[in-house]
Design a protein around this motif. Sequence first.
Motif, PDB file in Angstrom:
ATOM      1  N   GLY A 147       0.842  -1.188   0.000  1.00 40.43           N
ATOM      2  CA  GLY A 147       0.000   0.000   0.000  1.00 40.43           C
ATOM      3  C   GLY A 147       0.872   1.230   0.000  1.00 40.43           C
ATOM      4  N   PHE A 148       0.610   2.158  -0.921  1.00 44.91           N
ATOM      5  CA  PHE A 148       1.423   3.370  -0.956  1.00 44.91           C
ATOM      6  C   PHE A 148       0.701   4.508  -1.662  1.00 44.91           C
ATOM      7  CE2 PHE A 148       2.836   0.554  -4.399  1.00 44.91           C
ATOM      8  CZ  PHE A 148       2.767   1.364  -5.530  1.00 44.91           C
ATOM      9  N   GLY A 149       1.154   5.720  -1.339  1.00 47.40           N
ATOM     10  CA  GLY A 149       0.573   6.918  -1.913  1.00 47.40           C
ATOM     11  C   GLY A 149       1.031   7.157  -3.334  1.00 47.40           C
ATOM     12  N   LEU A 150       0.170   7.842  -4.070  1.00 45.35           N
ATOM     13  CA  LEU A 150       0.418   8.105  -5.479  1.00 45.35           C
ATOM     14  C   LEU A 150       0.430   9.594  -5.798  1.00 45.35           C
ATOM     15  CD1 LEU A 150      -2.082   5.389  -6.702  1.00 45.35           C
ATOM     16  CD2 LEU A 150       0.414   5.187  -6.751  1.00 45.35           C
ATOM     17  N   ASP A 151       0.211  10.425  -4.798  1.00 45.55           N
ATOM     18  CA  ASP A 151       0.228  11.873  -5.027  1.00 45.55           C
ATOM     19  C   ASP A 151       0.785  12.564  -3.784  1.00 45.55           C
ATOM     20  OD1 ASP A 151      -1.824  11.888  -3.130  1.00 45.55           O
ATOM     21  OD2 ASP A 151      -3.413  12.118  -4.624  1.00 45.55           O
ATOM     22  N   GLU A 152       0.976  13.855  -3.898  1.00 42.95           N
ATOM     23  CA  GLU A 152       1.617  14.601  -2.812  1.00 42.95           C
ATOM     24  C   GLU A 152       0.762  14.645  -1.554  1.00 42.95           C
ATOM     25  OE1 GLU A 152       3.389  18.312  -3.822  1.00 42.95           O
ATOM     26  OE2 GLU A 152       4.043  17.627  -5.805  1.00 42.95           O
ATOM     27  N   ALA A 153      -0.534  14.434  -1.693  1.00 40.58           N
ATOM     28  CA  ALA A 153      -1.401  14.431  -0.515  1.00 40.58           C
ATOM     29  C   ALA A 153      -1.185  13.200   0.357  1.00 40.58           C
ATOM     30  CB  ALA A 153      -2.863  14.506  -0.939  1.00 40.58           C
ATOM     31  N   HIS A 154      -0.617  12.137  -0.221  1.00 42.91           N
ATOM     32  CA  HIS A 154      -0.440  10.878   0.502  1.00 42.91           C
ATOM     33  C   HIS A 154       1.029  10.505   0.690  1.00 42.91           C
ATOM     34  CE1 HIS A 154      -4.573  10.637  -1.062  1.00 42.91           C
ATOM     35  NE2 HIS A 154      -4.807   9.900  -0.002  1.00 42.91           N
ATOM     36  N   THR A 183      -8.059   1.634   0.078  1.00 44.15           N
ATOM     37  CA  THR A 183      -7.682   1.760   1.484  1.00 44.15           C
ATOM     38  C   THR A 183      -7.381   0.376   2.052  1.00 44.15           C
ATOM     39  OG1 THR A 183      -9.902   1.442   2.384  1.00 44.15           O
ATOM     40  CG2 THR A 183      -9.297   3.698   1.739  1.00 44.15           C
ATOM     41  N   TRP A 184      -6.840   0.364   3.266  1.00 42.99           N
ATOM     42  CA  TRP A 184      -6.625  -0.896   3.968  1.00 42.99           C
ATOM     43  C   TRP A 184      -7.927  -1.460   4.511  1.00 42.99           C
ATOM     44  CZ3 TRP A 184      -2.216  -3.473   3.428  1.00 42.99           C
ATOM     45  CH2 TRP A 184      -1.064  -2.768   3.074  1.00 42.99           C
ATOM     46  N   ASP A 185      -9.013  -0.714   4.393  1.00 47.27           N
ATOM     47  CA  ASP A 185     -10.336  -1.228   4.734  1.00 47.27           C
ATOM     48  C   ASP A 185     -11.004  -1.888   3.536  1.00 47.27           C
ATOM     49  OD1 ASP A 185     -10.361  -0.451   7.442  1.00 47.27           O
ATOM     50  OD2 ASP A 185     -10.864   1.607   6.881  1.00 47.27           O
ATOM     51  N   ALA A 186     -10.236  -2.062   2.460  1.00 43.58           N
ATOM     52  CA  ALA A 186     -10.683  -2.764   1.250  1.00 43.58           C
ATOM     53  C   ALA A 186     -11.775  -2.020   0.493  1.00 43.58           C
ATOM     54  CB  ALA A 186     -11.136  -4.188   1.578  1.00 43.58           C
ATOM     55  N   ASP A 187     -11.758  -0.688   0.551  1.00 44.11           N
ATOM     56  CA  ASP A 187     -12.660   0.083  -0.306  1.00 44.11           C
ATOM     57  C   ASP A 187     -12.225  -0.073  -1.756  1.00 44.11           C
ATOM     58  OD1 ASP A 187     -14.196   1.219   1.828  1.00 44.11           O
ATOM     59  OD2 ASP A 187     -12.507   2.540   2.259  1.00 44.11           O
ATOM     60  N   PRO A 188     -13.171  -0.151  -2.692  1.00 41.12           N
ATOM     61  CA  PRO A 188     -12.812  -0.350  -4.093  1.00 41.12           C
ATOM     62  C   PRO A 188     -11.906   0.763  -4.619  1.00 41.12           C
ATOM     63  CG  PRO A 188     -15.173  -0.665  -3.750  1.00 41.12           C
ATOM     64  CD  PRO A 188     -14.630  -0.093  -2.481  1.00 41.12           C
ATOM     65  N   TYR A 189     -10.948   0.385  -5.435  1.00 41.21           N
ATOM     66  CA  TYR A 189     -10.059   1.385  -6.039  1.00 41.21           C
ATOM     67  C   TYR A 189     -10.676   1.889  -7.334  1.00 41.21           C
ATOM     68  CZ  TYR A 189      -6.001   3.798  -7.848  1.00 41.21           C
ATOM     69  OH  TYR A 189      -5.159   4.774  -8.335  1.00 41.21           O
ATOM     70  N   GLU A 190     -10.879   3.189  -7.393  1.00 41.78           N
ATOM     71  CA  GLU A 190     -11.460   3.815  -8.579  1.00 41.78           C
ATOM     72  C   GLU A 190     -10.602   4.997  -9.009  1.00 41.78           C
ATOM     73  OE1 GLU A 190     -15.384   4.745  -7.229  1.00 41.78           O
ATOM     74  OE2 GLU A 190     -16.076   2.657  -7.357  1.00 41.78           O
ATOM     75  N   GLY A 191      -9.300   4.846  -8.880  1.00 49.81           N
ATOM     76  CA  GLY A 191      -8.398   5.961  -9.098  1.00 49.81           C
ATOM     77  C   GLY A 191      -8.186   6.662  -7.765  1.00 49.81           C
ATOM     78  N   GLY A 192      -7.357   7.662  -7.755  1.00 55.87           N
ATOM     79  CA  GLY A 192      -7.123   8.376  -6.511  1.00 55.87           C
ATOM     80  C   GLY A 192      -5.692   8.265  -6.052  1.00 55.87           C
ATOM     81  N   GLY A 193      -5.435   8.849  -4.886  1.00 57.08           N
ATOM     82  CA  GLY A 193      -4.066   9.059  -4.446  1.00 57.08           C
ATOM     83  C   GLY A 193      -3.459   7.979  -3.597  1.00 57.08           C
TER      84      GLY A 193
END
Length: 204
Positions: A147-154, A183-193
Amino acid sequence: MSRWHELTGGTSGREYAARFAAVARGGKDVHGEARFCAALVPAGARVLDAGCGTGRVMIRLAELGYDCVGVDLDASMLAVAREQAPELPWFQADLAAFEPRRLGIAADFDLVVAAGNILPLLAAGTEAAVVRRLAAVLRPGGLLVAGFGLDEAHLPVPPGIALPEYDDCCAAAGLTLVDRFATWDADPYEGGGYAVSVHRGPTA
């Protein structure tokens, strides 16, 4: 030198642990990563915490009955981990040159977890080598979770690796994408940081 060491100077362990302790005291859950991993493999499974830091994830997994090993390059982080759980196996090693047998560790993990922005904070150019090393310690069909961030906010620094690049590293190491979450709560990934990716090694 990793981007993490450039940021912290290798003296960050106690400050890092104190931050999570304050979050926990505030009533927030700090065990999402461990819960996520526990949903993937049964208790008793062998888990490598790659970039274990102060041991927050691994200590919780050990409490849940997992057979855990922690590896990190940062001595200050490992010092805190060893203070908190001296009975658990903690090793200082560079993931880009990780050879478990040289440390007396069997290379037969059911799951390898790299939480806490491990991949984007590696030394530039070592990402493929790290993924290859981590894939090599998996049992047939074992899982790599990152798990890792993809933008400056993360991230504390500009992003160092994009998802397509990470997937390419995994594919080159023989790993196949199983699923991806936001997220680590297994929310679906739909793009994002932020993304949590689950890759599986070959079954034979």
